[in-house]
Design an enzyme around this catalytic site. Structure first.
Site, PDB file in Angstrom:
ATOM      1  N   GLY A  46       0.831  -1.197   0.000  1.00 21.78           N
ATOM      2  CA  GLY A  46       0.000   0.000   0.000  1.00 21.78           C
ATOM      3  C   GLY A  46       0.862   1.242   0.000  1.00 21.78           C
ATOM      4  CD  GLN A  51       3.263   5.772   2.592  1.00 19.20           C
ATOM      5  OE1 GLN A  51       2.299   5.298   2.039  1.00 19.20           O
ATOM      6  NE2 GLN A  51       4.127   5.041   3.273  1.00 19.20           N
ATOM      7  CB  CYS A  95       4.456   2.187   7.600  1.00 20.95           C
ATOM      8  SG  CYS A  95       4.114   3.699   6.668  1.00 20.95           S
ATOM      9  CG  LEU A  96       6.302   0.911   1.649  1.00 15.88           C
ATOM     10  CD1 LEU A  96       5.845   1.240   0.234  1.00 15.88           C
ATOM     11  CD2 LEU A  96       7.410  -0.141   1.608  1.00 15.88           C
ATOM     12  CG  HIS A 137      -1.254   1.487   7.012  1.00 18.17           C
ATOM     13  ND1 HIS A 137      -0.410   1.077   8.014  1.00 18.17           N
ATOM     14  CD2 HIS A 137      -0.509   2.294   6.206  1.00 18.17           C
ATOM     15  CE1 HIS A 137       0.789   1.625   7.826  1.00 18.17           C
ATOM     16  NE2 HIS A 137       0.755   2.358   6.723  1.00 18.17           N
ATOM     17  CD  GLU A 138      -1.739   2.739   2.348  1.00 16.43           C
ATOM     18  OE1 GLU A 138      -1.280   3.884   2.249  1.00 16.43           O
ATOM     19  OE2 GLU A 138      -1.034   1.764   2.678  1.00 16.43           O
ATOM     20  CG  HIS A 141      -0.155   6.898   5.095  1.00 18.78           C
ATOM     21  ND1 HIS A 141       0.964   7.446   5.677  1.00 18.78           N
ATOM     22  CD2 HIS A 141       0.073   5.576   5.021  1.00 18.78           C
ATOM     23  CE1 HIS A 141       1.833   6.475   5.936  1.00 18.78           C
ATOM     24  NE2 HIS A 141       1.314   5.325   5.549  1.00 18.78           N
TER      25      HIS A 141
HETATM   26 ZN    ZN Z   1       2.123   3.461   5.698  1.00 24.94          ZN
END
Ligand code: ZN
Length: 174
Positions: A46, A51, A95-96, A137-138, A141
């Protein structure tokens, strides 16, 4: 063109609230394409526009088929909204934007969400398990909420060193 570098914790871009996408045009489709390339290069499931330092309300999800709730992946979600939640999950998340940080996060087990697709059409998605968690989660963000905000005091202490190093390394991208 293609893959962007991913903004890490400590960069203020991650705290931005996203702006509603009024018009799904070629620029938005290009952004979604670049986000997919970025996510794939980073081997993620995701990614939200924040990000990569953007603030359009777009996120993408690509979970393995067995977790996709019969929904075709990858999923590009524009103006994502969760309209119903049910049940509870407490599973490990990464998370990236937080390399090497994995914590257990409380989420809803099932969600119903609405979004606009790349053709500008309104869609509804019902998700459970991993896909449900990815959507939540997204959506976090898009609201400037991060993994660190879900940490218990104990988890914060356990990850303090990594968080500190990330903050130190974060460079403003604007
Ligand atoms: Zn994330």
């Amino acid at each position: 063109m293609g893959a962007y570098s991913i903004v890490k914790f400590g960069n203020k871009a991650l705290r931005e609230k996203s702006k509603v996408v009024e018009d799904v045009n070629d620029d938005i489709r290009k952004l979604a394409e670049d986000m997919l390339a970025t996510m794939r290069e980073a081997d993620g499931i995701g990614l939200a526009a924040e990000q990569i330092g953007r603030n359009e309300a777009i996120c993408i999800i690509d979970v393995p088929k067995e977790h996709a709730c019969d929904i075709k992946m990858p999923l590009v979600l524009i103006n994502l909204k969760v309209i119903e939640k049910d049940g509870e999950l407490h599973e490990q998340e990464g998370c990236l934007s937080f390399p090497d940080v994995y914590i257990k996060v409380h989420r809803s087990k099932e969600v119903t969400a609405t979004y606009t697709d790349l053709e500008g059409k309104q869609q509804t998605v019902k998700a459970t398990g991993l896909l449900s968690r990815a959507i939540q989660h997204e959506l976090d963000h898009l609201n400037g909420v991060l993994l660190v905000d879900h940490m218990s005091p104990v988890q914060k202490v356990a990850n303090a060193g990594k968080l500190k190093r990330m903050k130190r390394a974060a460079k403003p991208i604007f």
